[in-house]
Design a protein around this motif. Structure first.
Motif, PDB file in Angstrom:
ATOM      1  N   GLY A 132       0.791  -1.219   0.000  1.00 56.92           N
ATOM      2  CA  GLY A 132       0.000   0.000   0.000  1.00 56.92           C
ATOM      3  C   GLY A 132       0.824   1.270   0.000  1.00 56.92           C
ATOM      4  O   GLY A 132       0.348   2.305   0.431  1.00 56.92           O
ATOM      5  N   GLY A 174      -2.299   6.653  -3.996  1.00 57.99           N
ATOM      6  CA  GLY A 174      -3.674   6.281  -3.681  1.00 57.99           C
ATOM      7  C   GLY A 174      -3.766   5.234  -2.593  1.00 57.99           C
ATOM      8  O   GLY A 174      -4.818   4.646  -2.380  1.00 57.99           O
ATOM      9  N   GLY A 179      -4.390   3.320   0.671  1.00 57.46           N
ATOM     10  CA  GLY A 179      -5.366   3.551   1.714  1.00 57.46           C
ATOM     11  C   GLY A 179      -6.728   3.968   1.208  1.00 57.46           C
ATOM     12  O   GLY A 179      -7.692   3.989   1.941  1.00 57.46           O
ATOM     13  N   ARG A 180      -6.820   4.335  -0.049  1.00 55.82           N
ATOM     14  CA  ARG A 180      -8.114   4.712  -0.629  1.00 55.82           C
ATOM     15  C   ARG A 180      -8.622   3.569  -1.484  1.00 55.82           C
ATOM     16  O   ARG A 180      -7.868   2.996  -2.252  1.00 55.82           O
ATOM     17  CB  ARG A 180      -7.961   5.959  -1.505  1.00 55.82           C
ATOM     18  N   PRO A 181      -9.886   3.255  -1.363  1.00 54.50           N
ATOM     19  CA  PRO A 181     -10.429   2.195  -2.219  1.00 54.50           C
ATOM     20  C   PRO A 181     -10.454   2.641  -3.673  1.00 54.50           C
ATOM     21  O   PRO A 181     -10.701   3.810  -3.976  1.00 54.50           O
ATOM     22  CB  PRO A 181     -11.849   1.969  -1.683  1.00 54.50           C
ATOM     23  N   SER A 182     -10.164   1.707  -4.554  1.00 53.39           N
ATOM     24  CA  SER A 182     -10.223   2.039  -5.973  1.00 53.39           C
ATOM     25  C   SER A 182     -11.677   2.130  -6.406  1.00 53.39           C
ATOM     26  O   SER A 182     -12.527   1.408  -5.886  1.00 53.39           O
ATOM     27  CB  SER A 182      -9.485   0.991  -6.805  1.00 53.39           C
ATOM     28  N   PRO A 183     -11.973   3.018  -7.339  1.00 51.62           N
ATOM     29  CA  PRO A 183     -13.363   3.146  -7.773  1.00 51.62           C
ATOM     30  C   PRO A 183     -13.814   1.874  -8.490  1.00 51.62           C
ATOM     31  O   PRO A 183     -13.166   1.407  -9.412  1.00 51.62           O
ATOM     32  CB  PRO A 183     -13.344   4.343  -8.720  1.00 51.62           C
TER      33      PRO A 183
END
Length: 103
Positions: A11, A15, A17-21
């Motif tokens: 990680g 990006g 820690g952020r969920p992927s769209p």
């Protein structure tokens, strides 16, 4: 594997820690069908039996039945005739359907 971008830190990329769209699939309608369900729907609409569709897709008839059950539920149809009408109304019954013989 480090050279291939599989470094030891998880990680740590952009990006992190952020969920992927993720585009959610609808629950009902043609767009709700998976690629496999669409193939089964097209084959059944073309007149295949579960067994001949299974042969064309190189899967078991049980797998075809499972997909067909999901197709009926997602398209709110209760018969192969109704399914055929839905597929033909889309105008793409032949596109993307695997080539197979009717038995």
């Amino acid at each position: 594997m480090d050279g291939a971008g599989a470094g030891g830190t998880r990680g740590a990329g952009a990006g992190a820690g952020r969920p992927s769209p993720v585009r959610a699939r609808p629950v009902q309608g043609w767009e709700a069908l998976t690629a496999s369900e669409r193939k089964v729907a097209r084959l059944i609409a073309a007149g295949h039996t579960n067994r001949s569709a299974a042969d064309a897709l190189v899967v078991s008839p049980h797998t075809v039945n499972t997909h067909l059950t999901a197709v009926f539920r997602k398209l709110s149809v209760t018969s192969r005739v109704q399914l055929t009408h839905v597929v033909l109304a889309r105008g793409d019954a032949e596109r993307e359907a695997p080539v197979g013989r009717l038995r």
